[in-house]
Write a protein that holds these residues in place. Sequence first.
Motif, PDB file in Angstrom:
ATOM      1  N   VAL A 129      49.642  25.844  37.741  1.00  0.00           N
ATOM      2  CA  VAL A 129      48.206  25.975  37.974  1.00  0.00           C
ATOM      3  C   VAL A 129      47.942  26.231  39.453  1.00  0.00           C
ATOM      4  O   VAL A 129      47.091  27.065  39.804  1.00  0.00           O
ATOM      5  CB  VAL A 129      47.453  24.706  37.491  1.00  0.00           C
ATOM      6  N   ARG A 130      48.658  25.556  40.306  1.00  0.00           N
ATOM      7  CA  ARG A 130      48.495  25.741  41.751  1.00  0.00           C
ATOM      8  C   ARG A 130      48.861  27.172  42.153  1.00  0.00           C
ATOM      9  O   ARG A 130      48.189  27.788  42.982  1.00  0.00           O
ATOM     10  CB  ARG A 130      49.356  24.741  42.517  1.00  0.00           C
ATOM     11  N   ALA A 131      49.909  27.719  41.562  1.00  0.00           N
ATOM     12  CA  ALA A 131      50.320  29.100  41.850  1.00  0.00           C
ATOM     13  C   ALA A 131      49.256  30.089  41.381  1.00  0.00           C
ATOM     14  O   ALA A 131      48.963  31.062  42.080  1.00  0.00           O
ATOM     15  CB  ALA A 131      51.662  29.401  41.189  1.00  0.00           C
TER      16      ALA A 131
ATOM     17  N   GLY B 180      47.144  32.631  43.772  1.00  0.00           N
ATOM     18  CA  GLY B 180      47.062  34.062  43.487  1.00  0.00           C
ATOM     19  C   GLY B 180      45.625  34.539  43.366  1.00  0.00           C
ATOM     20  O   GLY B 180      45.255  35.582  43.911  1.00  0.00           O
ATOM     21  N   VAL B 181      44.813  33.757  42.645  1.00  0.00           N
ATOM     22  CA  VAL B 181      43.400  34.113  42.479  1.00  0.00           C
ATOM     23  C   VAL B 181      42.690  34.081  43.829  1.00  0.00           C
ATOM     24  O   VAL B 181      41.923  34.994  44.157  1.00  0.00           O
ATOM     25  CB  VAL B 181      42.709  33.173  41.462  1.00  0.00           C
ATOM     26  N   ASN B 182      42.937  33.048  44.629  1.00  0.00           N
ATOM     27  CA  ASN B 182      42.301  32.970  45.940  1.00  0.00           C
ATOM     28  C   ASN B 182      42.710  34.134  46.838  1.00  0.00           C
ATOM     29  O   ASN B 182      41.884  34.663  47.589  1.00  0.00           O
ATOM     30  CB  ASN B 182      42.615  31.636  46.618  1.00  0.00           C
ATOM     31  N   GLY B 183      43.973  34.530  46.757  1.00  0.00           N
ATOM     32  CA  GLY B 183      44.426  35.689  47.523  1.00  0.00           C
ATOM     33  C   GLY B 183      43.734  36.961  47.071  1.00  0.00           C
ATOM     34  O   GLY B 183      43.305  37.779  47.893  1.00  0.00           O
ATOM     35  N   LEU B 184      43.611  37.139  45.757  1.00  0.00           N
ATOM     36  CA  LEU B 184      42.929  38.314  45.213  1.00  0.00           C
ATOM     37  C   LEU B 184      41.457  38.316  45.602  1.00  0.00           C
ATOM     38  O   LEU B 184      40.917  39.349  46.022  1.00  0.00           O
ATOM     39  CB  LEU B 184      43.083  38.353  43.689  1.00  0.00           C
TER      40      LEU B 184
ATOM     41  N   LEU C 298      39.908  40.246  34.480  1.00  0.00           N
ATOM     42  CA  LEU C 298      41.034  39.403  34.891  1.00  0.00           C
ATOM     43  C   LEU C 298      40.552  38.100  35.515  1.00  0.00           C
ATOM     44  O   LEU C 298      41.040  37.015  35.167  1.00  0.00           O
ATOM     45  CB  LEU C 298      41.915  40.162  35.896  1.00  0.00           C
ATOM     46  N   LEU C 299      39.577  38.177  36.407  1.00  0.00           N
ATOM     47  CA  LEU C 299      39.126  36.970  37.100  1.00  0.00           C
ATOM     48  C   LEU C 299      38.330  36.043  36.190  1.00  0.00           C
ATOM     49  O   LEU C 299      38.422  34.817  36.324  1.00  0.00           O
ATOM     50  CB  LEU C 299      38.334  37.349  38.351  1.00  0.00           C
ATOM     51  N   ILE C 300      37.585  36.581  35.249  1.00  0.00           N
ATOM     52  CA  ILE C 300      36.916  35.713  34.267  1.00  0.00           C
ATOM     53  C   ILE C 300      37.966  35.014  33.417  1.00  0.00           C
ATOM     54  O   ILE C 300      37.874  33.806  33.158  1.00  0.00           O
ATOM     55  CB  ILE C 300      35.930  36.504  33.391  1.00  0.00           C
ATOM     56  N   ALA C 301      38.976  35.761  32.988  1.00  0.00           N
ATOM     57  CA  ALA C 301      40.050  35.161  32.189  1.00  0.00           C
ATOM     58  C   ALA C 301      40.766  34.067  32.981  1.00  0.00           C
ATOM     59  O   ALA C 301      41.057  32.989  32.444  1.00  0.00           O
ATOM     60  CB  ALA C 301      41.040  36.233  31.736  1.00  0.00           C
ATOM     61  N   MET C 302      41.028  34.322  34.251  1.00  0.00           N
ATOM     62  CA  MET C 302      41.690  33.307  35.091  1.00  0.00           C
ATOM     63  C   MET C 302      40.800  32.077  35.262  1.00  0.00           C
ATOM     64  O   MET C 302      41.292  30.950  35.236  1.00  0.00           O
ATOM     65  CB  MET C 302      42.042  33.882  36.465  1.00  0.00           C
ATOM     66  N   ARG C 303      39.499  32.301  35.407  1.00  0.00           N
ATOM     67  CA  ARG C 303      38.575  31.164  35.515  1.00  0.00           C
ATOM     68  C   ARG C 303      38.627  30.323  34.245  1.00  0.00           C
ATOM     69  O   ARG C 303      38.682  29.092  34.294  1.00  0.00           O
ATOM     70  CB  ARG C 303      37.151  31.651  35.781  1.00  0.00           C
ATOM     71  N   LEU C 304      38.630  30.985  33.088  1.00  0.00           N
ATOM     72  CA  LEU C 304      38.680  30.259  31.810  1.00  0.00           C
ATOM     73  C   LEU C 304      39.997  29.496  31.665  1.00  0.00           C
ATOM     74  O   LEU C 304      40.007  28.355  31.207  1.00  0.00           O
ATOM     75  CB  LEU C 304      38.479  31.220  30.643  1.00  0.00           C
TER      76      LEU C 304
END
Length: 161
Positions: free
Chosen positions: A3-5, A9-13, A148-154
């Motif tokens: 989860v941290r990884a 990744g999301v924060n970098g994007l 992608l980002l909505i999916a990552m948020r979910l």
Amino acid sequence: MRVRAIHRGVNGLLGTIRIVAALLLSASVAINFANIVGRYFFAVSLQWAEEVMLFLMIGCVFLGTGLVGWGGKHIRMDVIVSLFPAPIRHAFELFADIVTIATSVAVAIFAWPVIAMLAQFDQRSQAANIPLVIPQAMLPIGLSLMALLIAMRLVLQGTAK
């Protein structure tokens, strides 16, 4: 650990998207300023300025959709849904996110043949002679990032529970 990884990744994007969108917006403002100075002080305007500023704004807006999707701030008709109890409201919000992902992916998929055709025929803008594949590609890229980002948020919300 996983989860941290994902979070990193999301924060970098998100950071990359913010920087690129800010650069596109800044370039648009700089071109507009140069055009104003040229027009009013030197009686010369940049013929390509309007077109380039439009393309830069298209890039800024469609890249920004990923940020909006991540924050869950996309437009929703939720006046009635907001009156429901929390469990029902969350179910509708999840449904809205899933529909947004599906719609974004579908539009991105259907846009690629058009992008490929623009690239194949080397279609260019009239004033700036910019390949039209560049601004047109912002639509599927932006929508793909949003999905992608909505999916990552979910996913991240699901792992937090």
